[in-house]
Design an enzyme around this catalytic site. Structure first.
Site, PDB file in Angstrom:
ATOM      1  N   ASP A 150      36.644  37.965  43.199  1.00 22.96           N
ATOM      2  CA  ASP A 150      36.233  37.946  41.794  1.00 22.96           C
ATOM      3  C   ASP A 150      37.133  37.056  40.923  1.00 22.96           C
ATOM      4  O   ASP A 150      38.271  36.777  41.290  1.00 22.96           O
ATOM      5  CB  ASP A 150      36.222  39.385  41.264  1.00 22.96           C
ATOM      6  CG  ASP A 150      35.273  40.254  42.071  1.00 22.96           C
ATOM      7  OD1 ASP A 150      34.138  39.811  42.315  1.00 22.96           O
ATOM      8  OD2 ASP A 150      35.674  41.360  42.489  1.00 22.96           O
ATOM      9  N   ASP A 197      32.953  30.822  48.237  1.00 20.71           N
ATOM     10  CA  ASP A 197      32.772  32.202  48.690  1.00 20.71           C
ATOM     11  C   ASP A 197      34.081  32.931  48.390  1.00 20.71           C
ATOM     12  O   ASP A 197      34.881  33.201  49.276  1.00 20.71           O
ATOM     13  CB  ASP A 197      32.469  32.158  50.199  1.00 20.71           C
ATOM     14  CG  ASP A 197      32.302  33.549  50.802  1.00 20.71           C
ATOM     15  OD1 ASP A 197      32.307  34.540  50.056  1.00 20.71           O
ATOM     16  OD2 ASP A 197      32.198  33.623  52.051  1.00 20.71           O
TER      17      ASP A 197
END
Lengths: 276, 276
Positions: free
Chosen positions: B158, B155
């Protein structure tokens, strides 16, 4: 100097786009019309400050609003588009070999005119001999034609102002009568994330009129939230589980597949709950 | 005075949000961290200028990144989250009664600290006795733990800058070894609309490592394009068609359903084509 346009459809959350040039900006009889060329999404049609379609992502909207009803109907011959002056829906409709006639009924002739000049990739089928372009009021047109169309596509702007009459029960009753006995109606019906009450009320209005009413979703990056609903009202066929036998495959599509057709009707829990 | 923040993840197309107040803004050891309160989406965590999560739409991301792998695995007991310092994935993971231990390995302790203070709806499960919070480098942690986790969730931010090492073949090989023999890996893998090459290359890297590799989509209104991909690598189970027998229903979810689980793997043609 950098030029940006900002779209304020949702009051406190805007999308902004860097612009190369403004190709046209005019006040038509009905709305503020602009076609601009953006860096990220190519040319865009903007009506009353709201982005309607862009070269880069128009395929999602036009494929889904057209192929879902046309693959659902066993043999669509006559199709009516209310709104949709950019011609994108007409272009997709005419890919179906059963279609003999596609009527475009757009209230604002300036939209057709400017899209034919500046958005040729989208408007390219408006001169097809099977397409009949009618500039006028969709509500009146639908009222004056009974039992005539196999598919009616309401490709309108948002349900505020000019297009308000294209949403809601009284128009859907007229649509029902304008359709043939196994006809199908589809409309773009906004975003359940930002406008849940609009989606709910439009869906309920359609459900009051059509024996089969279903909602599906498609991902349209330039619409607020990127997630858009379409409501389908059908007299006979189930749009979620169509009979694809005898249906041709259409080459060159970028979003629609027969698999995505059904999957698009599977809704996230919060959208399912809205429609209960 | 109106305050707006503008997110420039895509160079020429930005999302902007009207802000009530800035709750925290600090330079941590790793990044520029802000938590702001917006009118439309509630509080938002913003890292290096990119919106990571918001109170109004976080449910989509956190439900889908957690429940897809946890419903796919027959009996997940130990789960690792790499990144995810807001705690949203941990909150969802702990809804599965089979889970005995969920480890959060977040490199930036300041993210955990500020989310515990200002985003309690998201971080609420970080103090659960089944959760172990570890502040440190995820790459090192994964390297040092072999054959230990049933599910690993990456998680991350970017794949540029700090999180770059969390994408790509060499990290996925380490993940493979950190998983048990029927383990499942999942990562957020960007938008196929704006960043098709990133989606393609990350998917191919995962496919080189895992016997079963699939991609699914979820709509996340505050991410660019509103349409986000997740890549699942699995040693044994098919994430698209899981065996739900014996699995509990979890109350209160807003996006995930068992039906949407499989439908999310049905891809539009342009995304299908990317992965060929």
């Amino acid at each position: 100097m950098d030029m940006w346009i900002s779209e304020a459809q949702i009051p406190n959350a805007a999308m902004t786009y860097k612009i190369k040039e403004t190709l046209v900006r005019r006040q038509t009889e009905f709305q503020d019309l602009a076609i601009v060329d953006s860096y990220e999404l190519g040319r865009m049609l903007v009506l009353d400050g709201i982005v309607q379609t862009t070269i880069k992502d128009e395929f999602v909207y036009h494929e889904m609003i057209s192929h879902i009803p046309l693959y659902t109907h066993s043999s669509p011959k006559k199709v009516l588009v209310v709104g949709g002056g950019d011609g994108g829906a007409i272009r997709e409709i005419l890919k179906h070999p059963t279609v003999e006639k596609a009527v475009l009924c757009e209230i604002d002739g300036a939209v057709i005119e400017e899209c034919k000049k500046h958005l040729k990739e989208i408007s390219c089928a408006l001169d097809d001999p099977r397409c009949e372009v009618f500039v006028g009021d969709g509500i009146k047109y639908v009222h004056e034609h009974k039992n005539e169309f196999d598919v009616i596509i309401v490709d309108s702007t948002d349900p505020f102002g000019a297009a308000e009459g294209l949403f809601g029960g009284s128009f859907y009753k007229e649509i029902y009568q304008c359709l043939t006995e196994d006809g199908i109606f589809i409309a773009q019906t906004e975003t359940p994330f930002y406008l849940p009450e609009v989606v709910k009320s439009v869906f309920n209005d359609a459900r009051d009129v059509f024996p089969v009413t279903k909602l599906f979703m498609a991902h349209i990056p330039t619409y607020p939230g990127g997630y858009w609903s379409f409501t389908v009202g059908s007299k006979k066929y189930d749009p979620e589980n169509p009979d694809f036998s005898g249906k041709v495959d259409i080459d060159g599509l970028k979003y629609y597949t027969k698999k995505i057709h059904s999957a698009a009707f599977t809704l996230p829990k919060y959208v399912e709950d809205l429609l209960k």
